[in-house]
Design a protein around this motif. Sequence first.
Motif, PDB file in Angstrom:
ATOM      1  N   ASP A 157      33.345  37.547  57.338  1.00 43.72           N
ATOM      2  CA  ASP A 157      33.051  36.954  56.024  1.00 43.72           C
ATOM      3  C   ASP A 157      32.389  35.591  56.209  1.00 43.72           C
ATOM      4  O   ASP A 157      33.061  34.567  56.347  1.00 43.72           O
ATOM      5  CB  ASP A 157      34.349  36.836  55.214  1.00 43.72           C
ATOM      6  N   TYR A 192      37.502  37.129  44.728  1.00 41.07           N
ATOM      7  CA  TYR A 192      38.053  38.409  45.172  1.00 41.07           C
ATOM      8  C   TYR A 192      39.252  38.842  44.334  1.00 41.07           C
ATOM      9  O   TYR A 192      39.508  40.044  44.213  1.00 41.07           O
ATOM     10  CB  TYR A 192      38.450  38.321  46.644  1.00 41.07           C
ATOM     11  N   ARG A 244      36.421  40.775  41.713  1.00 47.25           N
ATOM     12  CA  ARG A 244      36.324  42.022  42.477  1.00 47.25           C
ATOM     13  C   ARG A 244      37.638  42.811  42.490  1.00 47.25           C
ATOM     14  O   ARG A 244      37.659  43.970  42.856  1.00 47.25           O
ATOM     15  CB  ARG A 244      35.910  41.720  43.918  1.00 47.25           C
ATOM     16  N   GLU A 303      40.076  42.725  44.525  1.00 46.32           N
ATOM     17  CA  GLU A 303      40.550  43.076  45.865  1.00 46.32           C
ATOM     18  C   GLU A 303      41.712  42.135  46.196  1.00 46.32           C
ATOM     19  O   GLU A 303      41.564  41.143  46.911  1.00 46.32           O
ATOM     20  CB  GLU A 303      39.421  42.960  46.883  1.00 46.32           C
ATOM     21  N   TYR A 330      42.850  41.348  49.968  1.00 42.30           N
ATOM     22  CA  TYR A 330      41.996  40.371  50.654  1.00 42.30           C
ATOM     23  C   TYR A 330      42.202  38.976  50.074  1.00 42.30           C
ATOM     24  O   TYR A 330      42.250  37.984  50.813  1.00 42.30           O
ATOM     25  CB  TYR A 330      40.539  40.784  50.522  1.00 42.30           C
TER      26      TYR A 330
END
Length: 316
Positions: free
Chosen positions: A84, A279, A283, A285, A288
């Motif tokens: 990342d 994130y 997103r 997620e 994460y």
Amino acid sequence: MQSSVEVKGPLQLAPQKARRFKLTHARKRAALGYLFLSPFLILFIVFTVIPVVQSVYLSFTYYNMLQPARWVGLSNYSVLFLEDDIFLTSLKNTFIFAVIAGPLSYCLSFLLAWVINTLKAKMIFSLAFYVPSITSGIALSIVWLYIFSGDRYGLLNNALLNWGMISEPILWNTDPNTIMPVIIIVSLWMSMGTGFLVFLAGLQNVSPELYEAGAIDGISSRFQELWFITLPLMKPQLLFGAVNAIVGAFGVFDIAVAISGMPSPNYAGHTIIAHLFDYAFIRFELGYASAIAVFLFVVTFGLGRIVMRLLSSKDQ
């Protein structure tokens, strides 16, 4: 031959009864204390301990809120540090901000509190410096966006153009080279918050008699009073201010987003909290995002422990 027989009368039983009474009384007082402490403990466990533990668990899983969490081990952390690139950029930006803005806000809060404590109208000046910290960062950013506007009508650009210091307007909040300095300046202006008030309260609690005694012992200047008397007596307040500065420096988010947007140009104003927000809430997620949160928790906790070791005093 007479045998000696011990007689256990009231005089011998009294100490045992007294000890038993003290033990029972101490247990009752401890139970009463835990009873009064229980609301805080329950809220602390429910809203702090359990979320932290759950976040640590989710950091080892893939979880998107629609499917059950799936165990992936250290996969999130390996992607975080090895793949990342945006996270590494946010890490660099956050550490630059923390190294510059953290110590500066800490020192400025103490120095301003020290100066204001000597003034007669200290309440007025304290209110003037404290009000920006309780105002919404987004609302104050609108004012600063006018100051750092990228056209020639921006307050700073207009002044620099009229003075002949620049030939064309500077794009303060869109140029990757100027985004972070602008965020640092705005954050410093808004940093006179809780730490500033704690420093001011600590300065007011220092007894004037100690300064008189120091003058008798040879202390002749205000800076000597500050170094030999004030600072040693304010270690608890200094510790609180340092921890508060660390948390605030690594938690910068709303000011950076309001100044440079999300994502910022070339990710020049992207911070760890902005990456976590991306994130977690864009997103979804969450596994994460939990890995990012755990990393940030470890960093701030470790720095906090170092500061506590440096500023804690066994005498107080």
